[in-house]
Write a protein that holds these residues in place. Structure first.
Motif, mmCIF file in Angstrom:
data_model
loop_
_atom_site.group_PDB
_atom_site.id
_atom_site.type_symbol
_atom_site.label_atom_id
_atom_site.label_comp_id
_atom_site.label_asym_id
_atom_site.label_seq_id
_atom_site.Cartn_x
_atom_site.Cartn_y
_atom_site.Cartn_z
ATOM 1 N N LEU A 133 16.328 14.343 -6.187
ATOM 2 C CA LEU A 133 17.165 13.162 -6.369
ATOM 3 C C LEU A 133 17.310 12.408 -5.044
ATOM 4 O O LEU A 133 17.291 11.182 -5.019
ATOM 5 N N ALA A 134 17.407 13.137 -3.944
ATOM 6 C CA ALA A 134 17.509 12.497 -2.624
ATOM 7 C C ALA A 134 16.263 11.651 -2.346
ATOM 8 O O ALA A 134 16.365 10.517 -1.845
ATOM 9 N N THR A 135 15.094 12.170 -2.681
ATOM 10 C CA THR A 135 13.851 11.421 -2.483
ATOM 11 C C THR A 135 13.809 10.192 -3.377
ATOM 12 O O THR A 135 13.434 9.102 -2.937
ATOM 13 N N LEU A 136 14.240 10.352 -4.618
ATOM 14 C CA LEU A 136 14.256 9.220 -5.540
ATOM 15 C C LEU A 136 15.205 8.128 -5.046
ATOM 16 O O LEU A 136 14.896 6.937 -5.132
ATOM 17 N N LYS A 174 15.898 7.546 -1.904
ATOM 18 C CA LYS A 174 15.229 6.919 -0.762
ATOM 19 C C LYS A 174 14.224 5.867 -1.244
ATOM 20 O O LYS A 174 14.111 4.796 -0.658
ATOM 21 N N ILE A 175 13.510 6.206 -2.295
ATOM 22 C CA ILE A 175 12.531 5.263 -2.839
ATOM 23 C C ILE A 175 13.247 4.021 -3.363
ATOM 24 O O ILE A 175 12.861 2.889 -3.052
ATOM 25 N N ALA A 176 14.299 4.220 -4.148
ATOM 26 C CA ALA A 176 15.047 3.085 -4.697
ATOM 27 C C ALA A 176 15.631 2.220 -3.582
ATOM 28 O O ALA A 176 15.544 0.984 -3.628
ATOM 29 N N THR A 177 16.193 2.859 -2.559
ATOM 30 C CA THR A 177 16.783 2.115 -1.439
ATOM 31 C C THR A 177 15.705 1.342 -0.686
ATOM 32 O O THR A 177 15.908 0.185 -0.316
ATOM 33 N N GLY A 178 14.552 1.953 -0.477
ATOM 34 C CA GLY A 178 13.455 1.276 0.214
ATOM 35 C C GLY A 178 12.951 0.054 -0.529
ATOM 36 O O GLY A 178 12.556 -0.942 0.085
ATOM 37 N N PHE A 179 12.977 0.114 -1.855
ATOM 38 C CA PHE A 179 12.576 -1.027 -2.674
ATOM 39 C C PHE A 179 13.739 -1.994 -2.885
ATOM 40 O O PHE A 179 13.555 -3.060 -3.457
ATOM 41 N N SER A 226 0.866 -1.173 0.000
ATOM 42 C CA SER A 226 0.000 0.000 0.000
ATOM 43 C C SER A 226 0.906 1.228 0.000
ATOM 44 O O SER A 226 2.125 1.120 0.199
ATOM 45 N N LEU A 227 0.321 2.403 -0.202
ATOM 46 C CA LEU A 227 1.114 3.630 -0.096
ATOM 47 C C LEU A 227 1.692 3.767 1.318
ATOM 48 O O LEU A 227 2.824 4.207 1.492
ATOM 49 N N GLU A 228 0.906 3.359 2.312
ATOM 50 C CA GLU A 228 1.377 3.450 3.691
ATOM 51 C C GLU A 228 2.590 2.549 3.918
ATOM 52 O O GLU A 228 3.587 2.975 4.522
ATOM 53 N N GLN A 229 2.534 1.313 3.433
ATOM 54 C CA GLN A 229 3.679 0.414 3.604
ATOM 55 C C GLN A 229 4.883 0.917 2.813
ATOM 56 O O GLN A 229 6.014 0.849 3.280
ATOM 57 N N THR A 230 4.637 1.457 1.625
ATOM 58 C CA THR A 230 5.724 2.011 0.820
ATOM 59 C C THR A 230 6.384 3.165 1.557
ATOM 60 O O THR A 230 7.616 3.282 1.556
ATOM 61 N N ALA A 231 5.588 3.993 2.208
ATOM 62 C CA ALA A 231 6.133 5.104 2.996
ATOM 63 C C ALA A 231 7.010 4.575 4.130
ATOM 64 O O ALA A 231 8.094 5.113 4.391
ATOM 65 N N GLN A 232 6.573 3.517 4.788
ATOM 66 C CA GLN A 232 7.355 2.930 5.878
ATOM 67 C C GLN A 232 8.675 2.364 5.357
ATOM 68 O O GLN A 232 9.719 2.527 5.983
ATOM 69 N N GLU A 233 8.633 1.705 4.225
ATOM 70 C CA GLU A 233 9.828 1.059 3.665
ATOM 71 C C GLU A 233 10.834 2.067 3.112
ATOM 72 O O GLU A 233 12.034 1.818 3.140
ATOM 73 N N THR A 234 10.342 3.186 2.591
ATOM 74 C CA THR A 234 11.221 4.143 1.905
ATOM 75 C C THR A 234 11.594 5.359 2.734
ATOM 76 O O THR A 234 12.580 6.033 2.424
ATOM 77 N N PRO A 271 23.447 7.322 2.771
ATOM 78 C CA PRO A 271 24.034 6.020 2.452
ATOM 79 C C PRO A 271 23.105 5.175 1.580
ATOM 80 O O PRO A 271 21.892 5.185 1.760
ATOM 81 N N HIS A 272 23.716 4.470 0.639
ATOM 82 C CA HIS A 272 22.970 3.506 -0.167
ATOM 83 C C HIS A 272 22.940 2.172 0.590
ATOM 84 O O HIS A 272 23.457 2.076 1.705
ATOM 85 N N ALA A 273 22.375 1.160 -0.007
ATOM 86 C CA ALA A 273 22.287 -0.151 0.635
ATOM 87 C C ALA A 273 23.686 -0.696 0.941
ATOM 88 O O ALA A 273 24.668 -0.340 0.284
ATOM 89 N N LYS A 274 23.764 -1.576 1.908
ATOM 90 C CA LYS A 274 25.039 -2.160 2.324
ATOM 91 C C LYS A 274 25.754 -2.819 1.142
ATOM 92 O O LYS A 274 25.157 -3.538 0.364
ATOM 93 N N GLY A 275 27.037 -2.497 1.021
ATOM 94 C CA GLY A 275 27.859 -3.112 -0.010
ATOM 95 C C GLY A 275 27.898 -2.387 -1.341
ATOM 96 O O GLY A 275 28.660 -2.766 -2.230
ATOM 97 N N VAL A 276 27.101 -1.336 -1.509
ATOM 98 C CA VAL A 276 27.100 -0.589 -2.768
ATOM 99 C C VAL A 276 28.400 0.210 -2.869
ATOM 100 O O VAL A 276 28.829 0.836 -1.897
ATOM 101 N N THR A 277 29.039 0.170 -4.033
ATOM 102 C CA THR A 277 30.238 0.978 -4.277
ATOM 103 C C THR A 277 29.991 1.885 -5.469
ATOM 104 O O THR A 277 29.204 1.569 -6.355
ATOM 105 N N GLU A 278 30.671 3.030 -5.456
ATOM 106 C CA GLU A 278 30.605 3.959 -6.584
ATOM 107 C C GLU A 278 32.004 4.165 -7.136
ATOM 108 O O GLU A 278 32.989 4.158 -6.391
ATOM 109 N N HIS A 279 32.062 4.326 -8.444
ATOM 110 C CA HIS A 279 33.304 4.591 -9.161
ATOM 111 C C HIS A 279 33.079 5.888 -9.926
ATOM 112 O O HIS A 279 32.217 5.931 -10.811
ATOM 113 N N VAL A 280 33.814 6.933 -9.589
ATOM 114 C CA VAL A 280 33.634 8.261 -10.174
ATOM 115 C C VAL A 280 34.858 8.594 -11.018
ATOM 116 O O VAL A 280 35.987 8.489 -10.542
#
Length: 188
Positions: free
Chosen positions: A49-52, A54-59, A22-30, A124-133
């Motif tokens: 972008l910060a909100t986006l 958060k959504i990606a990390t929550g999913f 539900s939208l409520e559960q999505t809000a809790q997860e993200t 922070p992104h999910a555990k173990g995520v690395t970035e190469h810039v």
């Protein structure tokens, strides 16, 4: 090319329905409010972008799963940053998704353009995520472990992105860089 906001609306609805959230559960997860999620799904609001993130990390999915469709097949398609470059959120940063996330490869690759004076601090992104810039044009700074590191054209750095980090351009010219984001395991 499909309008980025339309794609985001469709992707968010599809991911939420696939999970049975539900939208409520999505809000809790993200960590994004139910009201904001509803506005995004109705196309009434373009997130930051910060909100986006958060959504990606929550999913527990890659950012590009909300910005760009998966490329069919393993190769052969010429991808041109100039044609792909757009402003997917209300932030001023320009994004070209050179290679959207594909579980077969475990990464997504972006060309990002920071306008003069732009600063973005990332949670922070999910555990173990690395970035190469890799800086392609101009100068910028990257925040790693609480310290801003100055980078010039041709400089490259890899860092653990499951900690707070950031990017900024203190110059009077745009800074362009490639950002390869690697995910440690297959996403949900």
């Amino acid at each position: 090319m499909q309008d980025p906001n339309e794609y985001l609306v469709q992707a968010l609805k599809a991911k939420r329905r696939a999970r049975g959230w539900s939208l409520e559960q999505t809000a809790q997860e993200t960590g994004v409010s139910k009201a904001m999620l509803g506005q995004i799904e109705r196309g009434e609001s373009s997130p930051t972008l910060a909100t986006l993130w958060k959504i990606a990390t929550g999913f527990d999915v890659a950012l590009s799963e909300f910005t760009d469709p998966l490329i069919a097949g393993a190769g052969g398609e010429l991808r041109q940053a100039e044609r792909l470059r757009h402003q997917p959120t209300q932030d001023l940063m320009l994004v070209a998704s050179l290679f959207p996330y594909d579980a077969a490869f475990g990464f997504e690759l972006f060309e990002l353009t920071l306008p003069p004076g732009y600063e973005r601090n990332s949670e922070p992104h999910a555990k173990g995520v690395t970035e190469h810039v890799i800086v392609i044009r101009g100068q910028m700074e990257v925040l790693i472990d609480g310290q801003w590191q100055r980078m010039r054209e041709g400089d490259a750095v890899r860092f653990v992105a499951d900690r707070a980090h950031g990017y900024r351009n203190l110059t009077q010219s745009p800074a362009v860089f490639h950002n390869l984001i690697h995910y440690p395991q297959q996403r949900k």
